[in-house]
Write an enzyme that holds these catalytic residues in place. Structure first.
Site, PDB file in Angstrom:
ATOM      1  N   TYR A  96      -1.624  -1.566  10.550  1.00 17.12           N
ATOM      2  CA  TYR A  96      -1.716  -1.841   9.111  1.00 17.12           C
ATOM      3  C   TYR A  96      -0.484  -1.315   8.385  1.00 17.12           C
ATOM      4  O   TYR A  96       0.105  -2.005   7.545  1.00 17.12           O
ATOM      5  CB  TYR A  96      -2.985  -1.191   8.559  1.00 17.12           C
ATOM      6  CG  TYR A  96      -3.154  -1.311   7.067  1.00 17.12           C
ATOM      7  CD1 TYR A  96      -3.595  -2.493   6.489  1.00 17.12           C
ATOM      8  CD2 TYR A  96      -2.881  -0.222   6.229  1.00 17.12           C
ATOM      9  CE1 TYR A  96      -3.757  -2.602   5.115  1.00 17.12           C
ATOM     10  CE2 TYR A  96      -3.037  -0.322   4.859  1.00 17.12           C
ATOM     11  CZ  TYR A  96      -3.480  -1.512   4.304  1.00 17.12           C
ATOM     12  OH  TYR A  96      -3.635  -1.609   2.939  1.00 17.12           O
ATOM     13  N   SER A 135       0.855  -1.185   0.000  1.00 17.85           N
ATOM     14  CA  SER A 135       0.000   0.000   0.000  1.00 17.85           C
ATOM     15  C   SER A 135       0.893   1.237   0.000  1.00 17.85           C
ATOM     16  O   SER A 135       2.087   1.153   0.314  1.00 17.85           O
ATOM     17  CB  SER A 135      -0.882  -0.005   1.260  1.00 17.85           C
ATOM     18  OG  SER A 135      -1.462   1.264   1.505  1.00 17.85           O
TER      19      SER A 135
END
Length: 256
Positions: free
Chosen positions: A151, A138
């Site tokens: 995350y 990401s």
């Protein structure tokens, strides 16, 4: 350019989002076999995938990324069924910062285990013929995210693992190249209920900014990721944001 003809492709991930869109687009290539690995089968989506190209053999293998034994057994079955694996795409991703074990297990450690279990079927010195591993990270693997610190830690870990495995020496011996994809904000299930999944409650400003920001569609991100794969740059990292592709050039801070 990468030649998809006759390739065996393994996808680890759910039946939605960017990874699934990649599978649907890859079914239009002249591949030989598509293996989907996830904890639950979606029969209707499997039928939809097969209908795109009836000449490709599509199979499902149940696998729990939170269990090393499950990964080991499932990957062995998939490898034996295919004979060898040419392309592996690790596309699983969850955003559950309050559940540290699941966030790290599904996003990072499960991905590492599945990759290492697949290597004997890819490594040209073992049962493989060389190939490509693509790991989904990401933009929060490149930058901090105070609302989703766990995350972000997992996403940073994916890049560290991918770059390390993408070392020139490993590629020369195994014939397996590694790449990482870093999508920006995308319309997906992960973007739902953000406020319930933050690291802690001091995150309103970031959540509000994400909720109001423009997002790309999964299919346009998938198309750009496949384009990046076809460039075959071992150890590379790619940002895919608003349908645009950009290679990340890391800065070296230390060298032995």
């Amino acid at each position: 350019m990468f030649d998809w003809t006759g390739k065996n492709v393994v996808y680890v991930g759910s039946f939605s989002g960017i990874g699934w869109q990649m599978m649907m687009q890859l079914m239009q290539k002249d591949i030989k076999m598509m293996g989907i690995m996830h904890r639950m089968e979606n029969v209707e989506m499997m039928k939809k995938l097969q209908a795109i190209n009836p000449s490709v053999k599509v199979v499902f293998m149940q696998m729990n990324l939170m269990g090393k034994m499950s990964i080991d057994q499932a990957m062995k079955k998939m490898g034996q069924m295919m004979g060898h694996i040419d392309v592996m795409i690790n596309g699983e991703g969850v955003l559950l910062d309050k559940d540290v074990e699941t966030t790290m297990g599904m996003n990072l450690t499960g991905m590492i285990h599945s990759t290492m279990m697949a290597m004997p079927y890819m490594d040209k010195t073992q049962m493989g013929m060389g190939g490509m591993v693509v790991n989904m990270s990401s933009v929060y693997g490149l930058e901090p995210a105070h609302a989703f610190a766990v995350y972000a830690a997992a996403m940073h870990g994916i890049l560290g693992f991918t770059r390390s495995m993408g070392d020139k020496m490993i590629y020369q011996k195994t014939g397996v190249m590694f790449m990482a994809m870093c999508p920006g904000l995308t319309n997906s299930e992960m973007m739902m209920n953000l406020r319930d999944n933050v690291t802690w409650h001091h995150s309103e400003s970031m959540v509000e900014a994400i909720e109001s920001a423009k997002r790309q569609m999964p299919e346009e991100a998938a198309m750009q990721m496949i384009h990046a794969m076809e460039m075959m740059k071992n150890g590379s990292m790619w940002i895919v944001n608003m349908g645009q592709l950009k290679e990340v050039m890391p800065t070296m801070h230390w060298q032995m």
